[in-house]
Scaffold this motif. Structure first.
Motif, mmCIF file in Angstrom:
data_model
loop_
_atom_site.group_PDB
_atom_site.id
_atom_site.type_symbol
_atom_site.label_atom_id
_atom_site.label_comp_id
_atom_site.label_asym_id
_atom_site.label_seq_id
_atom_site.Cartn_x
_atom_site.Cartn_y
_atom_site.Cartn_z
ATOM 1 N N LEU A 158 -4.004 1.622 17.330
ATOM 2 C CA LEU A 158 -2.613 1.626 17.607
ATOM 3 C C LEU A 158 -1.490 1.921 16.656
ATOM 4 O O LEU A 158 -0.325 2.337 16.887
ATOM 5 N N ASP B 81 4.879 7.184 27.070
ATOM 6 C CA ASP B 81 4.869 6.429 25.801
ATOM 7 C C ASP B 81 3.765 5.362 26.021
ATOM 8 O O ASP B 81 3.155 4.714 25.349
ATOM 9 N N ASP C 239 0.382 5.950 26.614
ATOM 10 C CA ASP C 239 -0.266 6.153 25.449
ATOM 11 C C ASP C 239 -0.764 4.914 24.801
ATOM 12 O O ASP C 239 -1.990 4.834 24.118
ATOM 13 N N ILE C 240 -0.166 3.596 25.036
ATOM 14 C CA ILE C 240 -0.774 2.549 24.353
ATOM 15 C C ILE C 240 -2.069 2.351 25.329
ATOM 16 O O ILE C 240 -3.021 1.721 24.608
ATOM 17 N N THR D 288 5.847 5.663 17.561
ATOM 18 C CA THR D 288 6.856 6.191 18.495
ATOM 19 C C THR D 288 7.719 5.016 18.727
ATOM 20 O O THR D 288 8.888 5.533 19.127
ATOM 21 N N GLU E 226 -4.660 4.629 24.176
ATOM 22 C CA GLU E 226 -5.174 4.276 22.757
ATOM 23 C C GLU E 226 -6.106 3.197 22.821
ATOM 24 O O GLU E 226 -7.235 3.220 22.325
ATOM 25 N N VAL F 275 1.149 5.064 18.571
ATOM 26 C CA VAL F 275 2.065 4.197 19.364
ATOM 27 C C VAL F 275 3.043 3.570 18.626
ATOM 28 O O VAL F 275 4.194 3.242 18.940
#
Length: 177
Positions: free
Chosen positions: A133, A70, A73-74, A142, A77, A139
């Motif tokens: 984002l 997770d 992913d930030i 999530t 992105e 993100v």
């Protein structure tokens, strides 16, 4: 490998700067251009600090439910949205930055471990980074689903101070030389 290619470009530019400095004023324009290219590569590689418009993202995770992927992913992105420089907590993000269950965000070259709240600074077009984002299911969603939050602040000036030390490649070398 991108890091090896960029390291070679830096070395080539440093040689160019040295040669141009020896040539005197007649080459001042070329020298200035080489120095600008060298600085740009330093920012992209993370070996120089950077300043520019961008975002500051604060991710809370009070229940500790966010997984390393997770957090990765930030970064992904932001990269996908065109971020030119990223700092995750005290770590300058580069090609060797990794996330693992024991070390949520760490560079292979350091033992830095980041804990929530996570603060991510990114330089790029603020609106584009913010949009990336906050896409549905992305993100921010999530983080909220995990009981936390992801606040994105668009800023006219973000400063990234963390620097990376580039490792020397063991096996790779520039081709054609």
């Amino acid at each position: 490998m991108q890091a090896a290619r960029l390291r070679q470009q830096i070395a080539d530019l440093q040689r160019t700067v040295t040669q141009l400095q020896a040539g005197g004023d007649r080459n001042s324009v070329a020298l200035q251009q080489a120095e600008q290219q060298l600085a740009a590569l330093g920012v992209l590689l993370g070996t120089l600090p950077a300043t520019g418009p961008g975002v500051v993202v604060t991710v809370t995770d009070p229940a500790g439910k966010l997984q390393p992927e997770d957090l990765l992913d930030i970064v992904q992105e932001l990269r996908g949205a065109g971020a030119e420089a990223i700092q995750f907590g005290g770590v300058r993000v580069g090609v060797s930055t990794a996330a693992s269950p024991r070390r949520p965000t760490a560079s292979r070259s350091t033992d830095t471990v980041e804990q929530p709240p996570y603060v991510v600074r990114a330089i790029g077009d603020p609106k584009t980074l913010d949009t990336a984002l906050n896409i549905p299911g992305g993100v921010a969603a999530t983080a909220r689903a995990a009981g936390g939050d992801a606040e994105v602040a668009e800023m006219p000036r973000v400063t990234i101070t963390a620097l990376r030390q580039l490792p020397n490649p063991k096996y790779a070398s520039p081709s054609g030389r």
